[in-house]
Scaffold this motif. Sequence first.
Motif, PDB file in Angstrom:
ATOM      1  N   PRO A  90      16.464  71.732  52.791  1.00  6.29           N
ATOM      2  CA  PRO A  90      15.084  71.425  53.208  1.00  6.29           C
ATOM      3  C   PRO A  90      14.991  70.987  54.668  1.00  6.29           C
ATOM      4  O   PRO A  90      13.992  71.272  55.334  1.00  6.29           O
ATOM      5  CB  PRO A  90      14.660  70.298  52.250  1.00  6.29           C
ATOM      6  N   LEU A  91      16.043  70.308  55.174  1.00  4.14           N
ATOM      7  CA  LEU A  91      16.032  69.937  56.584  1.00  4.14           C
ATOM      8  C   LEU A  91      16.074  71.172  57.472  1.00  4.14           C
ATOM      9  O   LEU A  91      15.352  71.264  58.474  1.00  4.14           O
ATOM     10  CB  LEU A  91      17.224  69.027  56.894  1.00  4.14           C
TER      11      LEU A  91
ATOM     12  N   THR B 176      13.919  74.649  61.454  1.00  2.00           N
ATOM     13  CA  THR B 176      13.838  76.009  61.991  1.00  2.00           C
ATOM     14  C   THR B 176      12.419  76.391  62.403  1.00  2.00           C
ATOM     15  O   THR B 176      12.219  77.330  63.166  1.00  2.00           O
ATOM     16  CB  THR B 176      14.381  77.010  60.944  1.00  2.00           C
ATOM     17  N   LYS B 177      11.419  75.639  61.891  1.00  2.00           N
ATOM     18  CA  LYS B 177      10.026  75.893  62.279  1.00  2.00           C
ATOM     19  C   LYS B 177       9.624  75.104  63.527  1.00  2.00           C
ATOM     20  O   LYS B 177       8.536  75.289  64.057  1.00  2.00           O
ATOM     21  CB  LYS B 177       9.081  75.509  61.132  1.00  2.00           C
TER      22      LYS B 177
ATOM     23  N   ALA C  91      19.907  75.372  62.564  1.00  2.00           N
ATOM     24  CA  ALA C  91      18.582  75.737  63.088  1.00  2.00           C
ATOM     25  C   ALA C  91      18.655  76.159  64.542  1.00  2.00           C
ATOM     26  O   ALA C  91      17.854  76.984  64.996  1.00  2.00           O
ATOM     27  CB  ALA C  91      17.619  74.564  62.914  1.00  2.00           C
ATOM     28  N   ARG C  92      19.605  75.591  65.325  1.00  2.00           N
ATOM     29  CA  ARG C  92      19.726  75.936  66.749  1.00  2.00           C
ATOM     30  C   ARG C  92      20.687  77.093  66.980  1.00  2.00           C
ATOM     31  O   ARG C  92      20.817  77.554  68.124  1.00  2.00           O
ATOM     32  CB  ARG C  92      20.214  74.713  67.544  1.00  2.00           C
TER      33      ARG C  92
ATOM     34  N   LYS D  21      10.227  64.838  59.848  1.00  2.00           N
ATOM     35  CA  LYS D  21      10.051  63.792  58.831  1.00  2.00           C
ATOM     36  C   LYS D  21       9.828  64.377  57.435  1.00  2.00           C
ATOM     37  O   LYS D  21      10.362  63.877  56.438  1.00  2.00           O
ATOM     38  CB  LYS D  21       8.866  62.902  59.210  1.00  2.00           C
ATOM     39  N   ALA D  22       9.056  65.476  57.354  1.00  2.00           N
ATOM     40  CA  ALA D  22       8.807  66.088  56.037  1.00  2.00           C
ATOM     41  C   ALA D  22      10.103  66.594  55.416  1.00  2.00           C
ATOM     42  O   ALA D  22      10.328  66.445  54.207  1.00  2.00           O
ATOM     43  CB  ALA D  22       7.798  67.220  56.182  1.00  2.00           C
ATOM     44  N   GLY D  23      10.989  67.188  56.231  1.00  2.00           N
ATOM     45  CA  GLY D  23      12.269  67.660  55.713  1.00  2.00           C
ATOM     46  C   GLY D  23      13.169  66.518  55.294  1.00  2.00           C
ATOM     47  O   GLY D  23      13.889  66.620  54.293  1.00  2.00           O
TER      48      GLY D  23
END
Length: 313
Positions: free
Chosen positions: A197-198, A203-204, A120-121, A233-235
């Motif tokens: 999913p993480l 990424t958002k 993501a980074r 947490k959702a991921g």
Amino acid sequence: MHFLKWARLIPGARFVIGVPYLWLVLFFVAPFLILVRISVTDMGNGVDPFAPLLTAADGVWHILLKYHNYLSIVGEPGDDGVMVWGQTIYIEAYITSVKYAFWTTVLCLFIGYPFAYFIARAKASLQPALLMLVMLPFWTSFLLRVYAWKGILADQGVLNNLLMWAGITSEPIQMLYTDVSMLVGMTYVYCPFMILPLYANLTKMDFRLLEAAHDLGASPWHAFWLITVPLSKAGIIAGSMLVFIPSVGEFVIPSLLGGAENLMIGRVVWDEMFSSNNWPRASALAIVMILFILIPMAIYNRYSDASNAPKEA
């Protein structure tokens, strides 16, 4: 052609929504009802899992539902003929399955989170290539990947030869057919289900929040714990669900990499179905396992509904 003719009579929105419902009915509801139907069947001596449940005699209909298939999961008669509850091999298999699924989920989370965070980074131009590396193992057969671990962990495998060549050990270490080998195999197979999913969640995330935390004096670890973890947490929950649910019913990996003492419920269902030819009990075991899986799914849905609900001012 007939399908297209009927499809034109259905409004487009309903047709699009109806396709997933039809899929669920055909490939989840219908097989589940068949399992329920078989699970209450008395096979008797005829060995017919589809024996009729309704019979008519002297003008009276009789329904035969054998709930003993479910009772035998939680209790069995002792030596004195008295039922002993809670000490069956099936309960032991359920507990073992949940235990290994839990540790697999924990390991996948600890390994997958840094992977997802790094992707993501990473630069936007580099992210597709990194995601491709995560999904690359799926291009190979699941069975071949598990067999490959047998070659790595065997007494004469790659890892033991490497350890003996480096002088760390003088003789092979028993790694195959142990708890460790099974957890390694399950973590390897299911880790991408945690990473994806993480990554989609991370990424958002607005990483400027981390910069703001650093400007306010927070250490990197403090900023990660107070900002990144809560926002992802959702991921974490979605990835944990995707790993935990299939791990509970896993059959291939415990059979190939686990020891004889690692009796998981997937292996028990297989034995009841194909070795003992007891389809009703195997169906009852599968239904109880599905109920086990539905509980965390219901908790997750309730958490998602609560998180997405509009907050009162």
